[in-house]
Design a protein around this motif. Structure first.
Motif, mmCIF file in Angstrom:
data_model
loop_
_atom_site.group_PDB
_atom_site.id
_atom_site.type_symbol
_atom_site.label_atom_id
_atom_site.label_comp_id
_atom_site.label_asym_id
_atom_site.label_seq_id
_atom_site.Cartn_x
_atom_site.Cartn_y
_atom_site.Cartn_z
ATOM 1 N N VAL A 169 25.710 146.174 105.777
ATOM 2 C CA VAL A 169 24.865 146.085 106.964
ATOM 3 C C VAL A 169 25.663 146.538 108.176
ATOM 4 C CG1 VAL A 169 23.652 144.516 108.529
ATOM 5 C CG2 VAL A 169 23.426 144.239 106.047
ATOM 6 N N THR A 170 25.043 147.351 109.035
ATOM 7 C CA THR A 170 25.632 147.764 110.304
ATOM 8 C C THR A 170 24.813 147.192 111.444
ATOM 9 O OG1 THR A 170 26.559 149.815 109.393
ATOM 10 C CG2 THR A 170 26.249 149.716 111.772
ATOM 11 N N THR A 171 25.481 146.533 112.387
ATOM 12 C CA THR A 171 24.823 145.910 113.519
ATOM 13 C C THR A 171 25.276 146.584 114.806
ATOM 14 O OG1 THR A 171 24.806 143.785 112.342
ATOM 15 C CG2 THR A 171 24.408 143.735 114.721
ATOM 16 N N ASP A 172 24.329 146.965 115.643
ATOM 17 C CA ASP A 172 24.658 147.575 116.930
ATOM 18 C C ASP A 172 25.040 146.507 117.947
ATOM 19 O OD1 ASP A 172 24.135 150.116 115.959
ATOM 20 O OD2 ASP A 172 22.010 150.018 116.526
ATOM 21 N N VAL A 173 25.985 146.841 118.814
ATOM 22 C CA VAL A 173 26.499 145.896 119.808
ATOM 23 C C VAL A 173 26.615 146.599 121.153
ATOM 24 C CG1 VAL A 173 28.468 144.455 120.469
ATOM 25 C CG2 VAL A 173 27.783 144.612 118.064
ATOM 26 N N THR A 174 26.295 145.874 122.235
ATOM 27 C CA THR A 174 26.496 146.389 123.586
ATOM 28 C C THR A 174 27.638 145.628 124.239
ATOM 29 O OG1 THR A 174 24.139 146.927 123.815
ATOM 30 C CG2 THR A 174 25.444 146.793 125.839
ATOM 31 N N PRO A 175 28.774 146.274 124.496
ATOM 32 C CA PRO A 175 29.905 145.562 125.109
ATOM 33 C C PRO A 175 29.626 145.247 126.576
ATOM 34 C CG PRO A 175 30.401 147.896 124.932
ATOM 35 C CD PRO A 175 29.081 147.693 124.237
ATOM 36 N N SER A 176 30.304 144.235 127.087
ATOM 37 C CA SER A 176 30.193 143.916 128.505
ATOM 38 C C SER A 176 30.976 144.945 129.319
ATOM 39 C CB SER A 176 30.728 142.506 128.780
ATOM 40 O OG SER A 176 32.110 142.420 128.430
#
Length: 310
Positions: free
Chosen positions: A268-275
């Motif tokens: 599974v690949t999960t997208d992330v938005t960094p601060s």
């Protein structure tokens, strides 16, 4: 404590159990045989039909050697039962340290900055020796890919413009209060890849990291911007308690930055938005990951809107 909290604690135990069973490459039948339970019991446990028991948790921990992670999940579950008056939570058990040299990364900080046409990368790792034998070396690597979406083009590019140890200006140190230089050697070199062994010690004198000891290592390198590519990736090859990835660019570059976590145990690949934040003419991005998964990849990508910057 309500039933939902107990159910959540039981589900957390099952997730930890299933993760470590797969990580140790054991089938349910194999695990059951090693802990002395019927195979159907393990299957029913992972499906949620059985609730965790102390004896089951003790045996699983002893066989899977999870660093007490499975056991602590049971302790939390048992605590919910105690608060409902169902049973007493047992005291945690002591698990023997793994045989041989074993490292845990208690915290890793990976920092990359674009400075005057160079990507400068710095890595700090807080290490803990948790095995039964001293540790004398630690392997790190530099891995770049100029065109990750086009392997053939990237391979041809790096064949024409290979990495060199002089170019990357690699350096390393060890210690907290008064860091000292570490000796190192390249053990493998490809066009876009360097594997480097750091030798524990200082001034040419070996100084192993003995069982139970902790230390901090720092290493740094640089790569020309036109050769590096637009991503920074951390592969979790050792148990790691915390991971922090930071990027820094001139504010004038206006980068678009995004992240992804890929787990190879679940595919599974999960997208992330960094601060992000801006200060002193720089735009900085940060991604903090508590307890990153073993054999997972944590990656930050970026793009510049103005192609002339490339």
């Amino acid at each position: 404590m309500d039933t939902s909290a107990q159910d959540e604690a039981a589900a957390a135990f099952v997730r930890e159990l299933a993760y470590w069973r797969r990580y140790r490459a054991m089938s349910k039948k194999t695990l059951a045989g090693r802990i002395g339970f019927d195979p159907s019991y393990v299957s029913h446990m992972e499906s949620g039909r059985h609730q965790p028991t102390e004896e089951f948790a003790r045996r699983v921990e002893a066989v899977l050697e999870t660093g007490n992670r499975v056991w602590q999940r049971y302790v939390v579950f048992a605590g919910t039962r105690r608060q409902r008056g169902l049973s007493l939570a047992p005291a945690p058990i002591a698990i023997a340290p793994p045989a041989g040299p074993h490292l845990v990364i208690e915290e890793e900080l990976a920092s990359l900055a674009l400075v005057d046409g160079w990507y400068e990368c710095r890595i700090w790792r807080h290490l803990h020796s948790v095995g039964t034998e001293p540790i004398t070396r630690h392997t790190v690597q530099i891995d770049i890919d100029r065109f990750p979406d086009d392997p053939e083009r990237s391979m041809a590019f790096h064949a024409r413009h290979p990495l060199s140890t002089d170019e990357v200006d690699f350096r390393a140190s060890i210690g907290v209060d008064q860091p000292e230089p570490m000796k190192w050697k390249v053990t493998r070199s490809r066009n876009a890849f360097l594997k480097i062994v750091l030798l524990f010690g200082s001034d040419g004198v070996p100084y192993p990291l003995y069982p139970g000891q902790r230390t901090l290592i720092h290493y740094a390198y640089r790569v020309p911007e036109w050769k590096f590519g637009d991503w920074l990736q951390r592969d979790i090859r050792l148990p790691t308690r915390r991971l922090n990835i930071r990027l820094s660019f001139p504010s004038s570059s206006h980068p678009a930055v995004w992240g992804s976590e890929t787990s190879f145990t679940t595919d599974v690949t999960t997208d992330v938005t960094p601060s992000s934040r801006e200060r002193d003419g720089l735009v900085e991005y940060e991604w903090e990951v508590p307890r990153p998964r073993l054999r997972a990849q944590y990656r930050l990508n970026w793009r510049y809107p103005d192609l002339s910057l490339r």
